[in-house]
Write an enzyme that holds these catalytic residues in place. Structure first.
Site, PDB file in Angstrom:
ATOM      1  CD  GLU A  53     -54.994  34.257 -35.469  1.00 39.65           C
ATOM      2  OE1 GLU A  53     -54.711  35.445 -35.691  1.00 39.65           O
ATOM      3  OE2 GLU A  53     -54.294  33.528 -34.735  1.00 39.65           O
ATOM      4  CG  ASP A  70     -50.143  38.545 -38.122  1.00 36.66           C
ATOM      5  OD1 ASP A  70     -49.037  38.115 -38.486  1.00 36.66           O
ATOM      6  OD2 ASP A  70     -50.447  38.710 -36.928  1.00 36.66           O
TER       7      ASP A  70
END
EC number: 3.2.1.17
Length: 147
Positions: A53, A70
């Site tokens: 991520e 994000d």
């Protein structure tokens, strides 16, 4: 010299806010914060997800096509989980400003991740985990770490 000192003092707070963790350092922090086997997901799953991520970088941000962003080491989304003041109709289910997810202290990121993983879809909420970690030997992500 004065300009250099001014620059250093201006950048110092930014450096103190974020952090790129080492693999084992992150594993230890996540374990200390209760992620090991949380909702049945081993610590290796969490470290693997963080690697894909964010590259273990607490200051990582990524803009999505729907206008959301994000944030942080686990790339927590502003549409559903935090408030960045920009994403329309943000749910802010974790009840936090997105900016706290960019700090070197991952306590709030872990608290929110626990909320996310408890929401019914488990770690499937993280695309990188689904595509890169699920069904693999995630124990390699904590191998050699002193936990």
């Amino acid at each position: 010299m004065k300009a250099l000192l001014t620059l250093v003092f201006c950048l110092l707070p930014l450096a103190a806010q974020g952090k790129v963790y080492s693999r084992c350092e992150l594993a230890a922090a996540m374990k200390r914060l209760g992620l090991d086997n949380y909702r049945g997901y081993s610590l290796g799953n969490w470290v693997c997800a963080a690697n894909y991520e964010s590259g273990f970088n607490t200051q990582a941000t990524n803009r999505n096509t729907d206008g959301s962003t994000d944030y942080g080491i686990l790339q927590i989304n502003s549409r559903w989980w935090c408030d960045n003041g920009k994403t329309p109709r943000s749910k802010n289910a974790c009840g936090i400003p997105c900016s706290v997810l960019l700090r070197s202290d991952i306590t709030e990121a872990v608290r929110c991740a626990k909320r996310i993983v408890s929401d019914g879809d488990g770690m499937n909420a993280w695309v990188a985990w689904r595509n890169r970690c699920r069904g693999t030997d995630v124990s390699k992500w904590i191998r050699g770490c002193r936990l």
